[in-house]
Design a protein around this motif. Structure first.
Motif, mmCIF file in Angstrom:
data_model
loop_
_atom_site.group_PDB
_atom_site.id
_atom_site.type_symbol
_atom_site.label_atom_id
_atom_site.label_comp_id
_atom_site.label_asym_id
_atom_site.label_seq_id
_atom_site.Cartn_x
_atom_site.Cartn_y
_atom_site.Cartn_z
ATOM 1 N N GLU A 156 0.824 -1.207 0.000
ATOM 2 C CA GLU A 156 0.000 0.000 0.000
ATOM 3 C C GLU A 156 0.860 1.259 0.000
ATOM 4 O O GLU A 156 0.406 2.328 -0.423
ATOM 5 C CB GLU A 156 -0.941 -0.021 1.204
ATOM 6 C CG GLU A 156 -2.026 -1.089 1.092
ATOM 7 C CD GLU A 156 -2.845 -1.234 2.360
ATOM 8 O OE1 GLU A 156 -2.583 -0.467 3.314
ATOM 9 O OE2 GLU A 156 -3.730 -2.103 2.407
ATOM 10 N N THR A 157 2.111 1.136 0.470
ATOM 11 C CA THR A 157 3.047 2.259 0.397
ATOM 12 C C THR A 157 3.280 2.663 -1.054
ATOM 13 O O THR A 157 3.256 3.852 -1.399
ATOM 14 C CB THR A 157 4.392 1.879 1.049
ATOM 15 O OG1 THR A 157 4.164 1.465 2.394
ATOM 16 C CG2 THR A 157 5.363 3.052 1.058
ATOM 17 N N ALA A 160 0.126 4.309 -2.546
ATOM 18 C CA ALA A 160 -0.026 5.697 -2.105
ATOM 19 C C ALA A 160 0.965 6.613 -2.821
ATOM 20 O O ALA A 160 0.624 7.728 -3.225
ATOM 21 C CB ALA A 160 0.162 5.784 -0.591
ATOM 22 N N LYS A 163 -0.182 7.170 -6.448
ATOM 23 C CA LYS A 163 -1.264 8.140 -6.548
ATOM 24 C C LYS A 163 -0.758 9.562 -6.313
ATOM 25 O O LYS A 163 -1.186 10.512 -6.977
ATOM 26 C CB LYS A 163 -2.361 7.794 -5.537
ATOM 27 C CG LYS A 163 -3.137 6.529 -5.877
ATOM 28 C CD LYS A 163 -4.215 6.244 -4.847
ATOM 29 C CE LYS A 163 -5.038 5.018 -5.240
ATOM 30 N NZ LYS A 163 -6.081 4.705 -4.219
ATOM 31 N N ASN A 164 0.164 9.693 -5.367
ATOM 32 C CA ASN A 164 0.692 11.011 -5.020
ATOM 33 C C ASN A 164 1.499 11.624 -6.161
ATOM 34 O O ASN A 164 1.408 12.830 -6.434
ATOM 35 C CB ASN A 164 1.561 10.887 -3.755
ATOM 36 C CG ASN A 164 1.801 12.230 -3.096
ATOM 37 O OD1 ASN A 164 2.018 13.218 -3.747
ATOM 38 N ND2 ASN A 164 1.776 12.237 -1.765
ATOM 39 N N SER A 197 -5.378 -1.685 -8.710
ATOM 40 C CA SER A 197 -5.628 -0.253 -8.902
ATOM 41 C C SER A 197 -5.333 0.186 -10.331
ATOM 42 O O SER A 197 -5.125 1.378 -10.591
ATOM 43 C CB SER A 197 -4.779 0.555 -7.914
ATOM 44 O OG SER A 197 -5.129 0.235 -6.588
ATOM 45 N N PHE A 408 5.248 6.233 5.962
ATOM 46 C CA PHE A 408 3.895 5.974 5.479
ATOM 47 C C PHE A 408 3.101 5.297 6.586
ATOM 48 O O PHE A 408 3.532 4.298 7.155
ATOM 49 C CB PHE A 408 3.923 5.069 4.242
ATOM 50 C CG PHE A 408 2.574 4.596 3.796
ATOM 51 C CD1 PHE A 408 1.696 5.459 3.161
ATOM 52 C CD2 PHE A 408 2.160 3.290 4.040
ATOM 53 C CE1 PHE A 408 0.439 5.041 2.764
ATOM 54 C CE2 PHE A 408 0.905 2.853 3.642
ATOM 55 C CZ PHE A 408 0.040 3.739 3.001
ATOM 56 N N THR A 410 -0.643 3.603 8.068
ATOM 57 C CA THR A 410 -1.686 2.738 7.516
ATOM 58 C C THR A 410 -2.976 3.480 7.205
ATOM 59 O O THR A 410 -3.845 2.939 6.535
ATOM 60 C CB THR A 410 -1.993 1.595 8.498
ATOM 61 O OG1 THR A 410 -2.201 2.147 9.802
ATOM 62 C CG2 THR A 410 -0.861 0.608 8.543
ATOM 63 N N ASN A 411 -3.114 4.705 7.692
ATOM 64 C CA ASN A 411 -4.300 5.486 7.329
ATOM 65 C C ASN A 411 -4.138 6.151 5.965
ATOM 66 O O ASN A 411 -4.999 6.929 5.539
ATOM 67 C CB ASN A 411 -4.599 6.542 8.402
ATOM 68 C CG ASN A 411 -3.443 7.513 8.602
ATOM 69 O OD1 ASN A 411 -2.474 7.513 7.850
ATOM 70 N ND2 ASN A 411 -3.559 8.349 9.613
ATOM 71 N N GLY A 412 -3.018 5.842 5.275
ATOM 72 C CA GLY A 412 -2.807 6.343 3.929
ATOM 73 C C GLY A 412 -2.094 7.670 3.848
ATOM 74 O O GLY A 412 -1.981 8.252 2.759
ATOM 75 N N THR A 413 -1.580 8.152 4.965
ATOM 76 C CA THR A 413 -0.915 9.454 4.978
ATOM 77 C C THR A 413 0.605 9.309 5.000
ATOM 78 O O THR A 413 1.136 8.311 5.487
ATOM 79 C CB THR A 413 -1.354 10.280 6.198
ATOM 80 O OG1 THR A 413 -0.983 9.574 7.404
ATOM 81 C CG2 THR A 413 -2.853 10.498 6.180
ATOM 82 N N PHE A 414 1.279 10.318 4.468
ATOM 83 C CA PHE A 414 2.733 10.381 4.497
ATOM 84 C C PHE A 414 3.185 11.468 5.456
ATOM 85 O O PHE A 414 2.557 12.528 5.556
ATOM 86 C CB PHE A 414 3.297 10.705 3.102
ATOM 87 C CG PHE A 414 3.326 9.538 2.170
ATOM 88 C CD1 PHE A 414 4.307 8.567 2.276
ATOM 89 C CD2 PHE A 414 2.387 9.415 1.164
ATOM 90 C CE1 PHE A 414 4.336 7.496 1.417
ATOM 91 C CE2 PHE A 414 2.402 8.351 0.297
ATOM 92 C CZ PHE A 414 3.382 7.387 0.420
#
Length: 507
Positions: A156-157, A160, A163-164, A197, A408, A410-414
């Motif tokens: 998931e890292t 993310a 997408k970023n 994705s 990173f 787990t809530n999807g934030t950096f």
């Protein structure tokens, strides 16, 4: 007389409640724990390495008032990474089946043990079994809890990041020993998340039995891919980065990543230095390499644990360098596994159940957050741990030193660190295939000659392309599948004793 009758009735009621099954054993029970890990200390999760962490947790529980009545009797069985783990569990049940199984770590060993333990209603907690195939907690793996972040969580890292920074294509390179297949399962997680994705992926396979890497074939294949994600031994990562740098692929059109979760040379130690004539060139190449690894804890109590682990390893004769950290994710994971089980067991017993209610204990461990040795531990509704990861990069090209540049969650934030620079992850040049050489017709040639050249050129190009795709599709070290084919394979993924089928490969 009436008061006396009421008093006697009340006493009898209290006595009945106290004698109910599960009540008397709520804070007074012996728990038989079977630890299934390899004896071989070349594994980071050998039981000589992990046992001090389990013992540390056992002592912590015994000192706690909440768990003072629980006595954990821990036994160890040599599992290797094959069928020995299953044999050990079967042999154990001749005496009495364990109440809890810790391990195995290796995927193939964990698959068979978890199937049998689930059938026997025994909870299994592992700091391994990280492969994608274990995510489906069907009847086969209904009692499995994974206390370490899985490969899917790690992947998931990359999703993310994609997408970023608007990456749409990725090339995956992994080393496969056809035995434990750690990098295979690692990249499988990345492949699954990215393709789900709609990020276009291709992949190359490096054989562990071949010293030389076919860098030319891989370089030809990565054209057109924005991101290159690798998992291999340190020497092969170095060979690849040297080849990429020499072909000037590191500066404009590609972003390079190495996955190194376990802090071991088996998975690439991130070091460019070998003491050979290529060191300076390798240092320059590694300045373009990003490494994804587990986020390290800074919890004060963790330092005491780390020092105790180092002391125990030294007493066992296991080499530990003075400036190195002796602990790893497996030690931390199995320590926290015993804490998690104790919390769930106490909760289940308070509801009138016993240690033999394995499925209820397992479900009590899922979707839970508690304080582990290295910080907060959070498990999702399927019993898989959520994890935080770091991206490490060389921040001083002269000294060749690395620092964490982003974390990173787990809530999807950096969370970016001081060394982070956005331009390092933004492509300045779109990746393209090498342009074919253009041949100008000579002034002395007539129309028919020019036409012949054009037709011949087209036929020659067609033959070259046919040869290229034949070589690319059938050579052993480079394999390619379309997302649709991979999806079709994914419909039939299943873990078996002799193989793990997944949406990454039918092998």
């Amino acid at each position: 007389m009436l008061k006396m009758s009421c008093f006697i009735s009340l006493c009898l009621s209290i006595w009945v409640v106290l004698m109910m099954p599960g009540r008397t054993s709520a804070l007074n029970d012996n728990i038989d724990v079977m630890v299934v890990l390899p004896r071989n200390n070349t594994y980071l999760f050998s039981y000589q390495r992990v046992s001090p962490a389990i013992e540390y947790a056992r002592k912590t529980l015994e000192k706690s008032e909440l768990f003072a009545g629980l006595k954990f009797n821990v036994s160890y069985a040599n599992s290797g990474c094959g069928v020995d783990a299953l044999y050990a569990l079967v042999d154990k049940q001749r005496e009495e089946r364990p109440d809890l199984v810790l391990g195995p770590v290796c995927e193939y060993a964990a698959a068979s043990v978890t199937r049998v333990a689930s059938h026997w209603n025994i909870p299994v907690i592992s700091a391994g079994a990280l492969a994608t195939g274990f995510r489906e907690k069907t009847s086969e793996y209904s009692h499995l809890t994974r206390i370490a972040p899985t490969y899917l969580k790690m992947a998931e890292t990359f999703l993310a990041l994609s997408k970023n920074f608007n990456w749409r294509t990725a090339y995956l390179i992994y080393e496969d020993d056809k035995d434990e297949r750690n990098c295979y399962f690692t990249i499988e997680g990345v492949f699954t998340v990215l393709t789900d994705s709609l990020i276009v992926t291709e992949h190359a396979v490096l054989s562990s039995h071949e010293e030389r890497v076919d860098t030319d074939g891989i370089i030809t294949s990565i054209y057109g891919s924005e991101v290159v994600i690798m998992c291999a031994k340190a020497d092969k990562i170095r060979d690849l980065m040297l080849a990429f740098h020499r072909r000037k692929l590191t500066t404009d059109s590609h972003i390079f990543f190495n996955i190194e979760l376990f802090n071991s040379s088996s998975y690439g130690d991130g070091s460019w230095r070998r003491g050979d004539k290529f060191d300076n060139e390798a240092k320059a190449a590694y300045s373009f390499l990003n490494t994804v690894t587990l986020l390290r804890s800074t919890k004060p109590e963790f330092e005491d644990f780390s020092m105790e682990m180092k002391k125990s390893l030294q007493q066992s004769g296991i080499p530990v360098c003075e400036d190195c950290s002796a602990d790893n994710m497996f030690m931390e994971g199995f320590h926290d596994a015993l804490l998690l089980y104790a919390i769930a067991l106490r909760e289940v017993m308070s509801n009138g159940l016993t240690k033999k209610d394995g499925l209820e204990i397992t479900h009590s461990m899922w979707n839970r957050t508690f304080e582990g040795i290295a910080g907060q531990v959070s498990l999702d509704s399927s019993g898989d741990r959520n994890g935080d990861f770091s991206v490490v990069r060389m921040t001083d090209p002269e000294a060749g030193t690395h620092e964490t540049i982003m974390n990173f969650c787990t809530n999807g934030t950096f969370k970016t660190m001081p060394g982070f620079k956005r331009e390092l992850f933004s492509l300045r040049t779109a990746p393209e295939h090498p342009a074919p050489k253009h041949i100008e017709p000579s002034c002395g040639l007539g129309v028919s000659a020019v036409t012949g050249l054009i037709v011949g050129g087209i036929l020659g190009t067609a033959l070259l392309m046919a040869f290229y795709f034949f070589r690319k599709n059938y050579r052993i070290t480079i394999e390619r599948r379309t997302p649709r084919e991979e999806c079709d394979i994914g419909k039939h993924r299943q873990l078996r004793e002799d193989s793990i089928r997944s949406n990454f490969s039918a092998a």
